[in-house]
Design an enzyme around this catalytic site. Structure first.
Site, PDB file in Angstrom:
ATOM      1  N   LYS A  48      -7.243  17.930  15.687  1.00 49.67           N
ATOM      2  CA  LYS A  48      -7.461  18.867  14.640  1.00 49.67           C
ATOM      3  C   LYS A  48      -8.114  18.392  13.304  1.00 49.67           C
ATOM      4  CE  LYS A  48      -2.677  18.362  12.708  1.00 49.67           C
ATOM      5  NZ  LYS A  48      -3.178  18.159  11.284  1.00 49.67           N
ATOM      6  N   THR A  49      -7.668  17.303  12.740  1.00 48.72           N
ATOM      7  CA  THR A  49      -8.102  16.875  11.315  1.00 48.72           C
ATOM      8  C   THR A  49      -9.754  16.939  11.519  1.00 48.72           C
ATOM      9  OG1 THR A  49      -6.326  15.656  11.230  1.00 48.72           O
ATOM     10  CG2 THR A  49      -8.210  15.066   9.537  1.00 48.72           C
ATOM     11  N   ASP A 233      -3.618  23.766   7.302  1.00 52.35           N
ATOM     12  CA  ASP A 233      -3.220  22.900   8.173  1.00 52.35           C
ATOM     13  C   ASP A 233      -1.840  22.991   8.685  1.00 52.35           C
ATOM     14  OD1 ASP A 233      -3.163  20.495   9.905  1.00 52.35           O
ATOM     15  OD2 ASP A 233      -3.204  19.448   8.162  1.00 52.35           O
ATOM     16  N   GLU A 234      -1.329  22.565   9.789  1.00 54.74           N
ATOM     17  CA  GLU A 234       0.037  22.754  10.250  1.00 54.74           C
ATOM     18  C   GLU A 234       0.704  24.083  10.109  1.00 54.74           C
ATOM     19  OE1 GLU A 234       0.997  20.188  11.956  1.00 54.74           O
ATOM     20  OE2 GLU A 234       0.017  18.407  11.149  1.00 54.74           O
ATOM     21  N   GLN A 264       4.632  21.909  18.350  1.00 54.34           N
ATOM     22  CA  GLN A 264       5.393  20.881  17.692  1.00 54.34           C
ATOM     23  C   GLN A 264       5.978  21.464  16.466  1.00 54.34           C
ATOM     24  OE1 GLN A 264       2.719  17.236  16.856  1.00 54.34           O
ATOM     25  NE2 GLN A 264       1.179  18.595  18.081  1.00 54.34           N
ATOM     26  N   ARG A 610       3.555  10.672  20.923  1.00 55.49           N
ATOM     27  CA  ARG A 610       3.325   9.916  19.810  1.00 55.49           C
ATOM     28  C   ARG A 610       2.809   8.538  20.347  1.00 55.49           C
ATOM     29  NH1 ARG A 610       2.221  12.676  16.644  1.00 55.49           N
ATOM     30  NH2 ARG A 610       2.596  14.220  18.285  1.00 55.49           N
TER      31      ARG A 610
END
Length: 727
Positions: A48-49, A233-234, A264, A610
Site C-alpha cells: 500500500k505504501t 493512509d490507514e 486490520q 506479521r
C-alpha cells in the site's frame, strides 16, 4: 472516471519509471485512476505504501496539481516521514509546499493560521495527556468533586471519547451514568480553562479544526478549493471527528483516495470506527473500489491460515490474499502445560533459530496483554538472549524530560499555567502548598493564568516572606530567558535555563542510583533541541511525536502486544497465549459483543500476517492470572484455522490430547467442512466428576466442551477429556 497514463515518464525520472514498472495490475490501476472517490482495500503486505507514494508522485509529475494542492494524511509521524522521503526520490527532489503529515500536524498548521477565529492566539500550547490530567484534577478539586468516586483518569477518558466523536460540551446528549454527568460538568469547565490558558489538548486539534470549518464557510472554501487531491493512509483507523473532517475537505474536487484494510481495524478502543471504511461507497457515490490482494510478505500457508480466520467476520468487504511464493512452513499450533513451559519452549526455539544464523531482530513475540511479557523476559534473562519490549516508557515521558519541557514551555508561552505549576517549586524554592492555593484561587476568580495572577499578587500583601522572594526570582528569570529567545541559539538557551534554574544542579547533588541516567537524558534533551530551527518548533514536535528515535546497535528479540505490532513484519513470529479468557480478551467480549469479537479476530489476523516465513501459535493448558491458577481452553480462533495450512502439536505432559474442535462458523472455501465430533454419551443434566472442580451437573454441550454447574465452584466450561461420568 479519468485514468492517467503513466507512460512517457522515463525521460522525467528513471526512479519513477522503475517504480511504475514494478507495480502489479491492481496497484497500477490504483495509481492511474486519479479523478473521483477511490477506495484501495490494501491487504496486509500488499504494497500500500508503494501505491500511495507512486500515486502522489504521478500526480505531481503529470502537473495535475502543484504540491500545495495535494493533501496527504497519515496516522504516524514515522509513516509521514517515510512517505515524504519516498516521494522525494520519485520526483527527483523535495516536493516543497506539499501538505503531507499526520491528521494532527495538518490540523495544527491550519489552526495556527486561523486561531483568532476560535478565540485563541496563534502561539497556543498543545497539552499532552499528563498535563490534561493535571488540569482536570485542578478542576475536580476546585469543584469539590469526590476524586475517589470519580477518578480523573476516567473523566479524562470520557472527555477524550467525546472529542473523538466530534462532540463539544453543548453537543453531548443527555448523559446516562453518574460518571458521564460528572464528566460533562468537568468538560465545560475544562474547555473554558483551556481557552484562558491559550491551550488545546490533542483531541482539540481535530475537533477545533472541524469547528472552524463548520462555523466559517469561507475558511472551509479556501481549503476545499486549494486541495485538488486528497490521499488518506490507514483509513480504517479514522475516528468520527477525522471522518467528518475529511468529508468536509472532499466537498471540493471530490478527488479523495483512501487506502486501508477493514480486516486490520483494531483500534476501536481508542475511537477508530471500522464503519467509516465499510460505508465508503455510500459516503462517496460513484466510488471505485480496488482490492490489493497479492501479498509480498508471507508464505502461502500463513496467508491461507490468515484468510480462513478472517473470513469468519461478517462486517468486511471481503478479499483473499495470495502469493507467488511456493513452499514454506505451515503455521504451527503448539499446546503447552503452563505459561512457564510456554516461555521455555519459545526460548529454546529462539536459540535454535539463532544457531541457524537468523537475526534476533527478525524474531517477534506477540502477546494480547502486557502481563504476558514477564515470563518471556525472565526466560531471556536466564538464557542471556538480548530482547527489547516495544511500547515501554518513551523518552519525552520521563520525569526529568517533562520538567525540562515545562521550563521551555513557560519561556515560550508565559500563560502556560500547567508548566508554571510544574517548575515553580522544582527545584525546591520554599514555595509551599498554601501559596500555590492562593495563586490558583485568584487565577480562577479572575480567569487569568497563574503567571498573570502571580504578577498581580506581587503588588499586594497576599504573598509574603520567602515565598514572595522566590516567586519574584522565578518571574525575573522567566522574563530574562524570554528576552534571550531572539538573541541566543535555542540549544544554548536550553542549557542556560536548566543551569540557571538550578535544575541541573538538583540532579548533580542527588545521590539516588537514577540521577546519573537523568543527567544523561538532559544532555540528550539539549542535543535534540539543537536539531530544530527554533524552540517553539521543537516544542510542537514533542507534542505531536512524543517519541525519541534512538538507534539500537545490538540485535534483540522483539516482545510487544499485538496492537503494537501493526505495521511491522518479521521472519518468525510467536503468537503466545491463544486461550479462551485471554485471547479473545474477556473484557473486549463483555463490552461489545459480536463487534468486539470481530475486532479480536482482526487482531489475530494482524498478528498472523506479521510473519514472513514462520508463524508459531502457542497456548497453555494452565496459566497463572492475578496469582491464581486457571485451567484454559485453546482459543476459538485455533478452531478457525484450516487443517491444510496448519501443523498441530501436543506437548507431552498435557493431561488431555489436543483435539481439533469443529468450527462453529462456516468453513473456508479451501477447506472441507469439519466433521462434528460425536457427543459420546454425555447428556444434559448428567452427573459428572472433574479431577480439579469435583462433582457437577452438565448443563450444556458444545463440540468437545461441556458447560458444567459444579457443586462447589459454580458454572465452568471444561474439555470432555477432563470429565468422567459420576457413578
Amino acid at each position: 472516471m479519468n485514468h492517467m497514463s503513466l507512460e512517457g515518464h522515463e525521460t522525467i525520472n528513471s526512479v519513477f519509471s522503475e517504480q511504475v514498472n514494478s507495480l502489479n495490475p491492481a496497484q497500477r490501476q490504483a495509481v492511474e485512476i486519479t479523478e473521483g472517490p477511490l477506495l484501495v482495500l490494501a491487504g496486509a503486505g500488499t504494497g500500500k505504501t508503494r501505491v500511495l507514494t507512486t500515486r502522489l508522485a504521478a500526480i505531481l509529475l503529470s502537473r495535475k496539481a502543484w504540491p500545495s494542492q495535494v493533501l496527504a494524511v497519515t496516522f504516524t509521524n514515522k509513516a509521514a516521514q517515510g512517505m515524504r522521503e519516498r516521494v522525494a526520490s520519485l520526483v527527483g527532489g523535495p516536493a516543497e509546499g506539499l501538505w503531507l503529515g499526520t491528521f494532527h500536524s495538518v490540523c495544527v498548521r491550519i489552526l495556527r493560521r486561523h486561531a483568532e477565529l476560535l478565540h485563541l492566539q496563534s502561539s497556543f500550547t498543545i497539552l499532552d495527556a499528563d498535563d490534561q490530567l493535571r488540569l482536570i484534577k485542578q478542576i475536580i478539586k476546585a469543584e469539590e468533586i469526590d476524586e475517589k468516586k470519580f477518578p480523573p483518569r476516567v473523566l479524562a477518558s470520557i472527555i477524550s471519547r467525546w472529542k473523538d466523536r466530534a462532540l463539544m460540551p453543548e453537543k453531548v446528549s443527555a448523559p446516562g451514568s453518574d460518571f458521564e454527568k460528572a464528566a460533562l460538568h468537568v468538560y465545560g469547565l475544562y474547555q473554558n480553562r483551556l481557552k484562558v490558558l491559550n491551550a488545546v489538548d490533542f483531541g482539540d486539534l481535530i475537533l477545533l479544526c472541524l469547528k472552524l470549518f463548520m462555523e466559517h464557510s469561507d475558511v472551509l472554501a479556501q481549503y476545499t478549493t486549494q486541495f485538488r487531491y486528497i490521499l488518506v493512509d490507514e483509513y480504517q483507523d479514522t475516528n468520527v471527528a477525522q471522518y467528518l473532517w475529511l468529508r468536509l475537505l472532499a466537498q471540493g474536487s471530490g478527488n479523495i483516495c483512501c487506502v486501508g484494510d477493514d480486516d486490520q481495524s483494531i483500534y476501536r478502543w481508542r475511537g477508530a470506527e471500522v464503519g467509516n471504511i465499510l460505508r465508503f461507497e455510500k459516503d462517496f457515490p460513484g466510488a471505485i473500489i480496488i482490492r490489493l490482494e497479492q501479498n509480498y510478505r508471507s508464505n502461502a500457508h500463513i496467508l491461507g491460515a490468515a484468510s480462513c480466520l478472517i473470513a469468519q467476520n461478517e462486517s468486511r468487504f471481503g478479499k483473499t490474499l495470495w502469493t507467488e511464493q511456493t513452499g514454506g512452513e505451515k503455521v504451527r499450533v503448539q499446546g503447552l502445560w503452563d505459561g512457564e513451559e510456554e516461555a521455555r519452549f519459545v526460548g529454546d526455539e529462539v536459540e535454535t533459530l539463532q544457531r541457524k544464523n537468523q537475526s534476533l531482530n527478525e524474531i517477534a513475540i506477540l502477546v494480547r496483554a502486557g502481563f504476558q511479557t514477564r515470563e518471556f523476559e525472565e526466560r531471556f534473562i536466564t538464557l542471556g538472549v538480548p530482547y527489547r519490549v516495544i511500547g515501554g516508557p518513551r523518552f519525552y515521558e520521563r520525569l526529568e524530560i517533562r520538567d525540562a519541557l515545562a521550563y521551555m514551555r513557560i519561556v515560550v508561552q508565559p500563560n502556560d499555567s500547567l508548566a508554571f505549576e510544574r517548575i515553580v517549586n522544582t527545584p525546591k524554592r520554599g514555595i509551599g502548598t498554601s501559596t500555590l492555593q492562593t495563586l490558583h484561587q485568584y487565577a480562577r476568580y479572575e480567569e487569568i493564568s497563574l503567571t498573570e495572577a502571580t504578577l498581580r499578587l506581587m503588588e499586594t500583601d497576599e504573598l509574603r516572606g520567602k515565598a514572595k522572594a522566590a516567586l519574584e526570582g522565578i518571574l525575573f528569570d522567566i522574563g530574562r530567558w524570554r528576552k534571550q529567545l531572539e538573541t541566543t541559539p535555542h540549544g544554548e538557551l536550553a542549557r542556560i535555563i536548566l543551569d540557571e534554574s538550578g535544575y541541573t544542579a538538583m540532579w548533580q547533588t542527588d545521590k539516588s542510583p537514577e540521577a546519573p541516567g537523568r543527567l544523561e537524558n538532559l544532555k540528550e534533551f539539549v542535543n535534540a533541541i539543537d536539531e530544530f530551527e527554533s524552540l517553539p518548533t521543537f516544542l510542537e514536535h514533542v507534542s505531536l511525536v512524543m517519541e525519541n528515535a534512538t538507534g539500537m546497535g545490538t540485535e534483540m528479540v522483539n516482545i510487544m502486544t499485538l496492537h503494537s505490532a501493526k505495521g511491522l513484519e518479521f521472519d518468525t513470529v510467536f503468537l503466545a497465549g491463544w486461550e479462551e479468557g485471554l485471547f479473545p480478551h474477556p473484557r473486549a467480549l463483555g463490552e461489545g459483543g459480536s463487534a468486539s469479537l470481530e475486532e479480536e479476530r482482526r487482531l489475530a489476523y494482524v498478528g498472523l500476517t506479521r510473519a514472513r516465513k514462520q508463524a508459531i501459535i502457542t497456548f497453555a493448558a494452565n496459566r497463572r492470572v492475578h496469582n491464581q491458577w486457571q485451567s484454559s481452553l485453546p482459543s476459538r480462533f485455533t478452531d478457525e484455522l484450516p487443517l491444510d495450512h496448519t501443523e498441530r502439536i501436543n506437548v507431552g505432559g498435557l493431561t488431555h490430547p489436543f483435539i481439533r474442535r469443529p468450527s462453529m462458523s462456516q468453513p473456508c472455501a479451501s477447506e472441507a467442512p469439519a466433521q462434528p465430533l460425536k457427543k459420546k454419551d454425555f447428556q444434559i443434566r448428567q452427573r459428572v466428576f472433574h479431577i480439579k472442580f469435583g462433582y457437577g451437573l452438565v448443563i450444556a454441550l458444545e463440540g468437545d466442551k461441556l458447560e458444567i454447574d459444579f457443586d462447589h465452584t459454580g458454572v465452568k466450561k471444561v474439555m470432555k477429556n477432563f470429565v468422567e461420568k459420576a457413578e
